[in-house]
Write an enzyme that holds these catalytic residues in place. Structure first.
Site, PDB file in Angstrom:
ATOM      1  N   ASP A  37       0.853  -1.202   0.000  1.00 39.55           N
ATOM      2  CA  ASP A  37       0.000   0.000   0.000  1.00 39.55           C
ATOM      3  C   ASP A  37       0.887   1.250   0.000  1.00 39.55           C
ATOM      4  O   ASP A  37       0.641   2.210   0.730  1.00 39.55           O
ATOM      5  CB  ASP A  37      -0.965   0.008   1.193  1.00 39.55           C
ATOM      6  N   GLY A  77      -1.768   7.697   4.900  1.00 35.45           N
ATOM      7  CA  GLY A  77      -0.920   6.865   4.058  1.00 35.45           C
ATOM      8  C   GLY A  77       0.560   6.993   4.340  1.00 35.45           C
ATOM      9  O   GLY A  77       1.038   8.053   4.739  1.00 35.45           O
TER      10      GLY A  77
END
Length: 425
Positions: free
Chosen positions: A305, A324
């Protein structure tokens, strides 16, 4: 570049045995593997006993282009991938334009091919803007080369949309990949709802946002027969749901990110946005569950990711900062250090999670073993010397990782894609 000879490399042969051999590459293929290769080569690299593996595969990366090139580009992202030892990646559709139409998809695919240093397979979106109720023309997008379908970054909020999407994906024999998150349970949260969020005075995301939507999806997946893949699984409840679904014959696979294996909310000691990610870091019990799920096969693979952001977007408080972290340049290294070197897992298991399982799940072409005649996609890792991660070493534009300062083993020395050197330390 002619023939490339890699001498004195250790590679996995069977039963977790590493053997020192030479590997000769010519015309994009492995042409000779022997204890001593004597064929003259255009270039010879002495591996000095470093670990040679097939190229790693990451099914979950964000290369940000088009639309967000200030965060990352295909050129910088794919160089970062090569620096991490990856030769194949699957790129997410959180872009502008979103690849929900053939025109947008074709533009993005062409840019990947023109500027990528590694093999890049492109996801198409389940629906326009990642949020629309109407499902994309999956047959046309699959014909254009969409590897799978996802609205990553957004959960599909209505069951009717998910049912239609799964039926369409099943019809074209492509996986449907889900970011599971019921937005009605997010409540403006920025980290996991629990003891730590209360201690830090930060709004929490209810972990039910993940598991409740996953439960819904698994029931629909069973009804449709689709290959359903769960992105970045993070809670104990979710692992239990996938384990049960597999026992019931649901065609489900799941991935876990290194950060959910190595960190939990107790590592968040202050309001530091480098620890802000979605799904958020969960409890120690959740972390133990995803580790157990990976080891027992409930979770099939490790995926990074990789989510680069600008410096400004990750400054200051959890509140207001982007979700993130980056990860493609440290993934193998962290996993090798904390799982293999520590004795939790073997090299064979690690390569299964990072090469074999992702390749099989997404039906990727190419041979995933170092054998004569196989495509020369491979990486060389220094597993004998420690390295401290620094903020100035990344090829990615993003340096938003909480692993700066970590001591790791397994730095990438060389990555070869189709017989060409894509990265060399």
């Amino acid at each position: 570049m002619g023939q490339l000879l890699i001498k004195n490399a250790r590679h996995l042969i069977h039963d977790n045995e590493l053997k020192m051999q030479d590997v000769l590459i010519n015309d994009g293929k492995i042409v000779e593997i022997a204890d001593k290769v004597t064929t003259p080569a255009t270039r010879t690299i002495d591996a000095h006993g470093a670990l040679l593996t097939p190229g790693l595969v990451d099914v979950h990366v964000h290369f940000r282009e088009p639309g967000f090139a200030y965060k990352e580009t295909v050129a910088t992202g794919s160089l970062a991938a090569a620096r991490g030892g990856f030769t194949t990646v699957l790129a997410m559709p959180n872009l502008n334009p979103v690849p929900a139409t053939q025109a947008a998809f074709q533009q993005i695919k062409a840019n990947n091919e023109a500027n990528g240093r590694v093999h890049i397979y492109q996801y198409a979106a389940i629906s326009e803007g990642l949020i629309a109720e109407d499902v994309s023309d999956m047959a046309a997008l699959a014909a254009d080369g969409a590897i799978a379908f996802t609205n990553d970054g957004k959960g599909v909020q209505t069951a009717a949309t998910m049912l239609t999407a799964m039926q369409a994906a099943a019809k074209v024999h492509r996986p449907l990949v889900a970011h599971v998150e019921d937005e009605s349970l997010v409540n403006g949260g920025v980290m996991n709802l629990g003891t730590r969020s209360r201690e830090l005075g930060l709004p929490g995301i209810d972990p039910l946002a993940e598991s409740s939507q996953l439960a819904r999806d698994l029931v629909i997946a069973k009804a449709t027969g689709v290959h359903y893949h769960v992105a970045h699984i993070s809670t104990k409840e979710s692992v239990n749901l996938v384990r049960f679904a597999k026992s019931q014959g649901v065609h489900v696979t799941a991935e876990v990110s290194p950060h959910h294996l190595l960190l939990d909310e107790t590592h968040i000691t202050g309001d530091n946005a480098y620890f802000k990610m979605n799904p958020p870091l969960r409890t120690p019990a959740d972390r133990a569950a995803v580790i157990a799920g990976l080891l027992d096969g409930t979770i099939d693979m490790v995926a990074t990711d990789h989510a680069p952001h600008s410096h400004e977007e990750k400054q200051g408080s959890f509140i207001g900062a982007a979700f993130g972290i980056t990860g493609i340049e440290t993934s193998f290294q962290l996993m090798y250090t904390h799982f293999v070197k520590s004795g939790i897992a073997t090299v064979e298991q690690l390569l299964n999670w990072m090469i074999i399982q992702p390749s099989q799940a997404f039906n990727l072409p190419g041979n995933r073993e170092l054998t004569i005649g196989a495509p020369a996609d491979m990486a060389l890792f220094d597993i004998d010397h420690e390295h401290t991660v620094t903020a100035d070493e990344f090829a990615s534009k993003g340096v938003n990782t909480p692993f700066i300062g970590a001591t790791i083993y397994g730095q990438t020395l060389l990555t070869v894609v189709d017989g060409q050197i894509a990265y060399e330390a």
